[in-house]
Design an enzyme around this catalytic site. Structure first.
Site, PDB file in Angstrom:
ATOM      1  N   CYS A 194      31.763 -99.151  -6.580  1.00 43.10           N
ATOM      2  CA  CYS A 194      30.408 -99.504  -6.991  1.00 43.10           C
ATOM      3  C   CYS A 194      30.303-100.863  -7.682  1.00 43.10           C
ATOM      4  O   CYS A 194      30.282-101.895  -7.038  1.00 43.10           O
ATOM      5  CB  CYS A 194      29.837 -98.399  -7.865  1.00 43.10           C
ATOM      6  SG  CYS A 194      28.019 -98.488  -7.983  1.00 43.10           S
ATOM      7  N   LYS A 207      38.285 -97.520 -10.882  1.00 45.73           N
ATOM      8  CA  LYS A 207      37.239 -98.541 -10.965  1.00 45.73           C
ATOM      9  C   LYS A 207      37.616 -99.559 -12.034  1.00 45.73           C
ATOM     10  O   LYS A 207      38.011 -99.209 -13.146  1.00 45.73           O
ATOM     11  CB  LYS A 207      35.910 -97.873 -11.307  1.00 45.73           C
ATOM     12  CG  LYS A 207      34.688 -98.774 -11.275  1.00 45.73           C
ATOM     13  CD  LYS A 207      33.434 -97.922 -11.460  1.00 45.73           C
ATOM     14  CE  LYS A 207      32.155 -98.732 -11.332  1.00 45.73           C
ATOM     15  NZ  LYS A 207      30.960 -97.871 -11.393  1.00 45.73           N
ATOM     16  N   GLU A 232      31.042 -92.382  -4.938  1.00 45.91           N
ATOM     17  CA  GLU A 232      31.624 -92.414  -6.275  1.00 45.91           C
ATOM     18  C   GLU A 232      31.373 -91.073  -6.998  1.00 45.91           C
ATOM     19  O   GLU A 232      30.253 -90.564  -7.005  1.00 45.91           O
ATOM     20  CB  GLU A 232      30.968 -93.564  -7.043  1.00 45.91           C
ATOM     21  CG  GLU A 232      31.383 -93.744  -8.471  1.00 45.91           C
ATOM     22  CD  GLU A 232      30.645 -94.909  -9.123  1.00 45.91           C
ATOM     23  OE1 GLU A 232      31.102 -95.381 -10.173  1.00 45.91           O
ATOM     24  OE2 GLU A 232      29.607 -95.354  -8.581  1.00 45.91           O
TER      25      GLU A 232
END
Length: 636
Positions: free
Chosen positions: A170, A115, A46
């Protein structure tokens, strides 16, 4: 990608915080190394182009624009590479900043996947800088190109229909409604996660559990690349915890703090097979996704992955002992219920002095102990025939007596001779009639003794014999409850050994160890100089091979050529390629021709992930043709 194998990599480059130029160089170096090693899907962490720990520097236009320029450089560097690469960076869109994974392949940026779940708790302050990503893809203009931007994007390989890649970032995996669930139901067989998960005490175990759980529940490959060296340690520490999982199993992971990569070979065909067989895995929602095609060359992956030569038997002793105790419990509780339901007053076991009948008697003893019944109500019957040796006869008698059961001896030789005279069978002609006549005589005796004593005949045959049809139809093939029918031969041996090791009886242990040391044989042909002349594995092949073939055929859905390929690796140095191919052909020929014996099996408990009961796992017509499978082997 032949046979569905594809090499993948999770890589953590050593970066500098807020230095996209330096980071791009490191990413490109690692990308090229991975390509040279054969990786076809490569995942970086990330925000690795800038560093995850930039803080308010993410608000700086200069950092954002430079990251975008360096991403284009990475795309240029990827030209000619036969790999799909994921790189994390911040992207400004409509004056908001998004935490994005860029999918790159052969010089092109294929997609931007933002994300969805932005944490703003504990040590995480992402909501200060980033906006949750949109699900429905929208076009994002980069120079003269429009690139799809949204979390509902799947990347599908044009050379392998089942290779579909979905992406999350994540926190997405930590959230209750992870994007990966929708990705998998829409068709993603491989899920990638670009992460920057910092370390706290015990967090690594929880992180590993999440990855294993996601891959298991979604029946998918899962590639997890996490931030590491180079991130700011002002308040947090990152460990480069990279993992690759497949259907609940971690195939590879980096060593935290010292490692920076993980490589593994995913088996896309096996994942597809498991999804096909699981009726509760219902594909849905594909219409809500944008499918982006990418190209990979079709080639044979050089495997680093290994396949257990004994898939039914745990290699670690503690796990093996636990498995053995669990199986003995399942067998004995299954028999306990059958005895209770039928009101049986006894149990009858034909005891040969071999492994299978030994295990059946041990299970019966355990069941009777659970029922609170005296062991004398177990009738152990030894039936010497033309092939019985002193060793097996003595062991059968000793075992029956040591366990406290009632021993009965019925010599079958004269009865079989009378039967042979009645049907005109020459006793010197040692053919299948000679052998099977003895097996059926023994079964008749057991059934009649069960009638005399108000009991059940306990079956002794194991699952490996059922797979090969190595049983006399209506002979040892038949019983009133087959306690071993779900246990493969390779595991029978360990169950008996476990009993010998844990019984606390030196005399019983010595008997069991000698039985373990006796060659596997039906003892239906006369011995030579008192020694067993008919060894089963000389006739049908080694059981360790047949159990290997059986597991990977039924549990994994592998085709014959794929089984042969992995067998050559798993049994390298133990069997030649020619021997492996010979017994693999035998396995398929017998498996298909002997289904009629399995179609009318007595009841018996399933104990593992592979079973052959026509009322359970295997619904197969008795007249199914095996030519398609055998033809593939002939072409090897």
């Amino acid at each position: 990608m032949k046979h569905g194998f594809i090499k993948v990599a999770a890589i953590t480059p050593k970066i500098k915080v807020a230095d996209p130029v330096y980071n791009r160089k490191q990413i490109c170096i690692d990308m090229q190394k991975a390509v040279e090693r054969g990786a076809k899907i490569i995942v970086f962490p990330e925000l690795c182009l800038t560093g995850y720990t930039c803080g308010d520097l993410f608000l700086q236009e200069l950092l954002l624009s430079e990251a975008k320029e360096q991403l284009k450089e990475i795309a240029t560097e990827s030209e000619g590479n036969d790999a799909l690469v994921f790189v994390g960076l911040p992207i400004k869109k409509e004056n908001k900043i998004y935490n994005v994974a860029a999918a790159i392949q052969d010089g092109k940026i294929l997609a931007f996947i933002p994300k969805r779940c932005i944490p703003a708790y504990a040590e995480f302050y992402e909501a200060r800088h980033f906006t949750p990503g949109n699900q429905v893809p929208e076009p994002y203009r980069l120079d003269e190109e429009e690139i799809p931007f949204g979390s509902n994007i799947l990347l599908q390989a044009d050379s392998m229909e089942e290779l579909v890649v979905g992406c999350e970032i994540c926190e997405d995996i930590w959230a209750p409604d992870s994007p990966s669930t929708a990705h998998a139901l829409a068709g993603a067989s491989v899920l990638v996660n670009l992460s920057a998960s910092n370390e706290t005490v015990g967090k690594d175990s929880y992180r590993e559990m999440l990855v294993k759980s996601a891959s298991a529940k979604l029946i998918a490959g899962y590639i997890y690349a996490s931030a590491g060296e180079g991130e700011s340690t002002q308040d947090l520490v990152f460990s480069s915890h990279d993992m690759i999982a497949e259907n609940g199993v971690i195939l590879a992971q980096s060593e935290r703090f010292t490692g920076k990569e993980a490589y593994a070979d995913l088996d896309i065909h096996r994942l597809s097979h498991d999804r096909r067989r699981m009726t509760t895995f219902v594909p849905t929602g594909k219409e809500n996704y944008q499918i982006v095609s990418f190209h990979l060359e079709e080639e044979e992956t050089e495997l680093e992955r290994t396949f257990d030569a004994a898939p039914f038997v745990p290699s670690i002793k503690e796990e093996r002992d636990k498995r053995c105790d669990e199986i003995l419990s399942m067998q004995s509780y299954g028999l306990k219920k059958r005895c209770e339901h039928t009101g049986s007053k006894s149990a009858v076991v034909g005891l040969s002095g071999g492994l299978d009948s030994t295990l059946a008697l041990l299970v019966t003893v355990r069941a009777f102990d659970l029922l609170g019944l005296e062991r004398k109500k177990i009738i152990s019957v030894t039936m010497p025939g033309f092939g019985t040796t002193d060793r097996t006869y003595d062991n059968a008698c000793k075992l029956a007596n040591e366990l406290g059961t009632s021993l009965r001896e019925v010599d079958i030789k004269e009865a079989v001779k009378v039967h042979f005279r009645d049907i005109g069978q020459d006793t010197e002609k040692h053919d299948v009639t000679y052998e099977n006549g003895q097996a059926r005589e023994r079964t008749q005796i057991l059934m009649d003794i069960a009638n005399q004593t108000g009991g059940l005949v306990i079956g002794t045959g194991d699952m490996s014999e059922l797979a090969l049809g190595w049983a006399t139809y209506n002979g040892d093939h038949m019983s009133m409850y087959g306690v071993n029918s779900g246990v493969p031969k390779t595991l029978v041996r360990h169950l008996v050994k476990y009993y010998a090791d844990t019984c606390g009886n030196e005399q019983l242990s010595a008997i069991l160890l000698d039985i373990l040391d006796t060659p596997v044989s039906p003892e239906l042909l006369p011995p030579v100089d008192g020694v067993i002349s008919q060894k089963t594995e000389d006739l049908v092949g080694p059981y360790e091979l047949h159990d290997f073939f059986l597991y990977y055929m039924l549990r994994c859905g592998f085709e014959p050529a794929k089984i042969y390929r992995i067998a050559k690796t798993s049994f390298a140095g133990r069997y030649t390629d020619e021997v492996l191919l010979k017994w693999l052909k035998t396995f398929y020929r017998r498996f298909f021709s002997q289904q009629f014996k399995r179609s009318c099996l007595p009841d018996g408990p399933k104990v593992g992930s592979v079973a052959l009961s026509p009322r359970g796992d295997l619904r197969m017509p008795s007249d199914a043709c095996g030519e398609l499978w055998l033809k593939q082997l002939e072409e090897l």
